[in-house]
Design a protein around this motif. Structure first.
Motif, PDB file in Angstrom:
ATOM      1  N   GLY A  12       2.911   6.157  -1.445  1.00 58.12           N
ATOM      2  CA  GLY A  12       2.529   7.485  -1.492  1.00 58.12           C
ATOM      3  C   GLY A  12       1.721   7.426  -2.791  1.00 58.12           C
ATOM      4  N   ALA A  13       0.894   6.669  -3.241  1.00 61.50           N
ATOM      5  CA  ALA A  13       0.382   6.490  -4.530  1.00 61.50           C
ATOM      6  C   ALA A  13      -1.136   7.218  -4.551  1.00 61.50           C
ATOM      7  CB  ALA A  13       0.157   5.091  -4.841  1.00 61.50           C
ATOM      8  N   SER A  14      -1.613   7.873  -3.347  1.00 57.66           N
ATOM      9  CA  SER A  14      -2.898   8.338  -3.282  1.00 57.66           C
ATOM     10  C   SER A  14      -2.950   9.703  -3.998  1.00 57.66           C
ATOM     11  CB  SER A  14      -3.461   8.268  -1.875  1.00 57.66           C
ATOM     12  OG  SER A  14      -2.554   8.790  -0.853  1.00 57.66           O
ATOM     13  N   SER A  15      -1.679  10.461  -3.973  1.00 49.36           N
ATOM     14  CA  SER A  15      -1.792  11.815  -4.311  1.00 49.36           C
ATOM     15  C   SER A  15      -0.150  12.378  -5.186  1.00 49.36           C
ATOM     16  CB  SER A  15      -1.968  12.862  -3.227  1.00 49.36           C
ATOM     17  OG  SER A  15      -1.102  12.700  -2.139  1.00 49.36           O
ATOM     18  N   GLY A  16      -0.343  13.607  -5.514  1.00 43.13           N
ATOM     19  CA  GLY A  16       0.963  14.119  -6.097  1.00 43.13           C
ATOM     20  C   GLY A  16       1.855  13.235  -7.063  1.00 43.13           C
ATOM     21  N   LEU A  34      -0.391  -0.501  -5.641  1.00 46.77           N
ATOM     22  CA  LEU A  34      -0.421   0.844  -5.141  1.00 46.77           C
ATOM     23  C   LEU A  34      -0.565   0.806  -3.564  1.00 46.77           C
ATOM     24  CD1 LEU A  34      -2.773   2.107  -7.679  1.00 46.77           C
ATOM     25  CD2 LEU A  34      -0.592   2.326  -7.876  1.00 46.77           C
ATOM     26  N   ALA A  35       0.287   1.443  -2.865  1.00 44.33           N
ATOM     27  CA  ALA A  35       0.329   1.571  -1.347  1.00 44.33           C
ATOM     28  C   ALA A  35       0.299   3.112  -0.684  1.00 44.33           C
ATOM     29  CB  ALA A  35       1.561   0.786  -0.777  1.00 44.33           C
ATOM     30  N   ALA A  36      -0.635   3.007   0.120  1.00 46.91           N
ATOM     31  CA  ALA A  36      -0.782   4.646   0.696  1.00 46.91           C
ATOM     32  C   ALA A  36      -1.902   4.290   1.821  1.00 46.91           C
ATOM     33  CB  ALA A  36      -1.279   5.387  -0.118  1.00 46.91           C
ATOM     34  N   ARG A  37      -1.701   5.217   2.707  1.00 47.93           N
ATOM     35  CA  ARG A  37      -2.626   5.176   3.932  1.00 47.93           C
ATOM     36  C   ARG A  37      -4.052   5.368   3.464  1.00 47.93           C
ATOM     37  NH1 ARG A  37      -0.672   9.912   7.599  1.00 47.93           N
ATOM     38  NH2 ARG A  37      -0.375  10.842   5.321  1.00 47.93           N
TER      39      ARG A  37
END
Length: 264
Positions: A12-16, A34-37
């Motif tokens: 969930g590293a792309s935001s927040g 960093l893992a995220a969609r």
């Protein structure tokens, strides 16, 4: 050549919260996995901050699909090595109404992301960390997991499950040298909370939360509510008799259902 800098794997590293944690660990000199969609957004974010190519890797993955996030974890170990810290942060929050058939599917999606996704995130690393005799697996839960809130059944139930799951895993790994850390955020100013229709006491900026979480993880604590005043409130609510608790929350605005507001 082996890079001596420690490595953290964050979902969930792309935001927040996930993005704030990534920035905090980067400032501390850690390498990032960093893992995220939304991997393109992560790439833009790292480039905007001038992060060197050797300081991070990006893994496009969907934590609600176990094979996807497991593959990302395995790729991380192949490219960067075994992480020192794994933070299962990815999660979604959507209001549900059990009387609505569509919301049963919404609940399944919340559990797939918040619960199965966490176990799948940890899965590739558990045995390797145990063999090494060190490592930290960090589950991001929520104070919402301490007591159920009206209209928020999927999220509250999923975060209560995170707390229990991490407690079980902590016991399983106790003699291995691998530590399991449960972090329960209160209200943090992120896309997940901005459309909430109710008061959010002790609201924190993501950067402030990340700084406190970084210190908690480094301290080796097994469980912590951030910020601590929210932990006090949560404990008091837990002690309230059901009748008092129900009366206190009567008429409280509910979380947006799918399609009514931002879901994740």
């Amino acid at each position: 050549m082996h890079d001596p800098r420690p490595l953290v794997f964050i979902t969930g590293a792309s935001s927040g919260i996930g993005q704030a944690l990534a920035e905090r660990y980067h400032r501390a000199g850690w390498r990032l996995a960093l893992a995220a969609r939304r991997d393109s957004e992560m790439k833009s974010w790292t480039e905007a901050r001038g992060m060197g190519a050797g300081s991070y890797e990006i893994y496009g993955a969907d934590v609600s699909q176990p094979d996807s996030i497991i593959a990302a974890g395995q790729a991380c170990m192949e490219r960067q090595g075994l992480p020192d810290v794994v933070i299962a942060n990815a999660g979604i929050s959507v209001g549900v109404d059990t009387a609505q058939r569509a919301d049963i599917d919404t609940m399944a999606r919340v559990f797939a992301t918040n619960n199965l996704g966490m176990a799948a995130t940890f899965h590739p690393f558990v045995a390797a960390m145990a063999r090494r005799g060190s490592g930290r697996l960090v589950g991001v839960a929520s104070v919402a997991g301490i007591r159920g809130l009206p209209g928020h059944g999927a999220y509250c139930a999923s975060k209560a499950a995170v707390i229990s799951y991490c407690e079980s895993l902590r016991g399983e790994l106790r003699s291995s040298g691998v530590r399991v850390v449960t972090i329960c955020p209160g209200y943090v100013d992120t896309p997940l909370t901005r459309e909430n229709r109710y008061a959010m006491p002790f609201l924190m900026r993501p950067e402030a939360f990340a700084d406190k979480a970084f210190r908690v993880i480094e301290s080796g604590a097994s469980y912590r509510v951030i910020p601590w005043p929210m932990g006090v409130v949560a404990k008091l609510l837990r002690l309230l008799p059901n009748a008092w608790f129900d009366r206190l929350l009567q008429g409280r605005p509910r979380k947006h259902r799918q399609g009514q507001g931002r879901a994740s």
